[in-house]
Design an enzyme around this catalytic site. Structure first.
Site, PDB file in Angstrom:
ATOM      1  N   ASN A 117      38.003  -2.819 -82.608  1.00  0.00           N
ATOM      2  CA  ASN A 117      36.577  -2.688 -82.927  1.00  0.00           C
ATOM      3  C   ASN A 117      36.414  -2.386 -84.415  1.00  0.00           C
ATOM      4  O   ASN A 117      37.220  -1.676 -85.022  1.00  0.00           O
ATOM      5  CB  ASN A 117      35.862  -1.666 -82.037  1.00  0.00           C
ATOM      6  CG  ASN A 117      36.442  -0.264 -82.083  1.00  0.00           C
ATOM      7  OD1 ASN A 117      37.623  -0.087 -82.281  1.00  0.00           O
ATOM      8  ND2 ASN A 117      35.596   0.726 -81.878  1.00  0.00           N
ATOM      9  N   GLU A 174      33.325  -1.191 -86.821  1.00  0.00           N
ATOM     10  CA  GLU A 174      31.948  -0.696 -86.843  1.00  0.00           C
ATOM     11  C   GLU A 174      31.299  -0.952 -88.198  1.00  0.00           C
ATOM     12  O   GLU A 174      31.964  -1.352 -89.169  1.00  0.00           O
ATOM     13  CB  GLU A 174      31.940   0.794 -86.478  1.00  0.00           C
ATOM     14  CG  GLU A 174      32.437   0.997 -85.057  1.00  0.00           C
ATOM     15  CD  GLU A 174      32.306   2.408 -84.538  1.00  0.00           C
ATOM     16  OE1 GLU A 174      32.092   3.337 -85.330  1.00  0.00           O
ATOM     17  OE2 GLU A 174      32.418   2.566 -83.295  1.00  0.00           O
ATOM     18  N   CYS A 211      33.056  -5.558 -81.166  1.00  0.00           N
ATOM     19  CA  CYS A 211      33.982  -4.926 -80.219  1.00  0.00           C
ATOM     20  C   CYS A 211      35.386  -5.517 -80.376  1.00  0.00           C
ATOM     21  O   CYS A 211      35.561  -6.637 -80.864  1.00  0.00           O
ATOM     22  CB  CYS A 211      33.525  -5.178 -78.789  1.00  0.00           C
ATOM     23  SG  CYS A 211      32.019  -4.337 -78.312  1.00  0.00           S
ATOM     24  N   GLU A 219      37.320  -6.666 -78.078  1.00  0.00           N
ATOM     25  CA  GLU A 219      37.555  -7.859 -77.251  1.00  0.00           C
ATOM     26  C   GLU A 219      37.111  -9.120 -77.997  1.00  0.00           C
ATOM     27  O   GLU A 219      37.787 -10.149 -77.981  1.00  0.00           O
ATOM     28  CB  GLU A 219      36.778  -7.763 -75.936  1.00  0.00           C
ATOM     29  CG  GLU A 219      37.207  -6.618 -75.036  1.00  0.00           C
ATOM     30  CD  GLU A 219      36.474  -5.318 -75.309  1.00  0.00           C
ATOM     31  OE1 GLU A 219      36.144  -5.031 -76.476  1.00  0.00           O
ATOM     32  OE2 GLU A 219      36.251  -4.588 -74.336  1.00  0.00           O
ATOM     33  N   CYS A 270      32.411  -4.303 -72.464  1.00  0.00           N
ATOM     34  CA  CYS A 270      30.945  -4.207 -72.380  1.00  0.00           C
ATOM     35  C   CYS A 270      30.374  -5.534 -71.874  1.00  0.00           C
ATOM     36  O   CYS A 270      31.078  -6.560 -71.822  1.00  0.00           O
ATOM     37  CB  CYS A 270      30.357  -3.841 -73.743  1.00  0.00           C
ATOM     38  SG  CYS A 270      30.277  -5.215 -74.915  1.00  0.00           S
TER      39      CYS A 270
HETATM   40  N1  THU Z   1      33.642  -0.965 -77.887  1.00  0.00           N
HETATM   41  C1  THU Z   1      34.558  -1.957 -77.830  1.00  0.00           C
HETATM   42  O1  THU Z   1      35.221  -2.278 -78.831  1.00  0.00           O
HETATM   43  N2  THU Z   1      34.727  -2.583 -76.640  1.00  0.00           N
HETATM   44  C2  THU Z   1      34.060  -2.268 -75.495  1.00  0.00           C
HETATM   45  O2  THU Z   1      34.155  -2.970 -74.511  1.00  0.00           O
HETATM   46  C3  THU Z   1      33.231  -1.069 -75.455  1.00  0.00           C
HETATM   47  C4  THU Z   1      32.789  -0.587 -76.788  1.00  0.00           C
HETATM   48  C5  THU Z   1      33.461  -0.275 -79.167  1.00  0.00           C
HETATM   49  C6  THU Z   1      32.181  -0.610 -79.864  1.00  0.00           C
HETATM   50  C7  THU Z   1      31.981   0.637 -80.699  1.00  0.00           C
HETATM   51  O3  THU Z   1      32.694   0.468 -81.918  1.00  0.00           O
HETATM   52  C8  THU Z   1      32.645   1.745 -79.911  1.00  0.00           C
HETATM   53  O4  THU Z   1      33.477   1.106 -78.957  1.00  0.00           O
HETATM   54  C9  THU Z   1      31.671   2.658 -79.193  1.00  0.00           C
HETATM   55  O5  THU Z   1      30.778   1.929 -78.425  1.00  0.00           O
END
Ligand code: THU
Length: 141
Positions: free
Chosen positions: A46, A48, A57, A59, A90
């Site tokens: 991930n 941000e 994310c 994935e 997600c």
């Molecule tokens: N996140 C992911 O990378 N994958 C997911 O399936 C759930 C959420 C990340 C996005 C964000 O950077 C952090 O987790 C909190 O939501």
């Protein structure tokens, strides 16, 4: 839900390694992913952003990595997050991954040894896939 195989656990190790690369200064929730496609492994994490909604994310990051290397069909993805329970993809990532195999094998892990294995079809039944777009709409008004 099925039991993890040794191949699942090997892919999970690549996702765990990718988690170390996560850029998550806002949530402090790190996630790593590893796509298995065409016999190769593509990692992602991930990333941000100060504009929170621009975050990507792990994935989707791994999926982009695989597509960039010419892959169009994924066999499996492993996901590891900082949660105690295995981290599930997600909703947006479920839809994104369905493009490259609606019945993808999804191996999920977290901060403990617990591992969950499901198919994307179980996680996202009735995904919107390209077949819907292939229908002839020429007679539509
Ligand atoms: N996140 C992911 O990378 N994958 C997911 O399936 C759930 C959420 C990340 C996005 C964000 O950077 C952090 O987790 C909190 O939501």
């Amino acid at each position: 839900m099925t039991e993890p195989t040794s191949a699942d656990l090997a892919l999970l190790a690549f996702a765990r390694e990718a988690k170390d690369k996560a850029y998550a200064p806002y949530s402090d929730f790190r996630v790593g992913a590893a796509v298995f496609a065409g016999g190769d492994i593509y990692q992602g994490c991930n990333v941000e952003n100060a504009a929170y909604g621009s975050t990507i994310c792990a994935e989707r990051s791994a999926a982009l990595h695989a597509v960039m290397h010419g892959q169009r069909w994924f066999d499996a993805i492993a996901i590891v997050g900082d949660s105690d329970a295995p981290t599930v993809p997600c909703g947006a990532c479920r839809q994104f991954l369905a493009e490259f195999n609606p019945d993808l094998r999804v191996v999920m892990g977290g901060a403990t040894d617990a591992v969950m294995v499901m198919t994307l079809g179980e996680l996202l039944p009735e995904a919107f896939v390209r077949g819907y777009l292939d229908q002839d709409h020429s007679s539509d008004e």
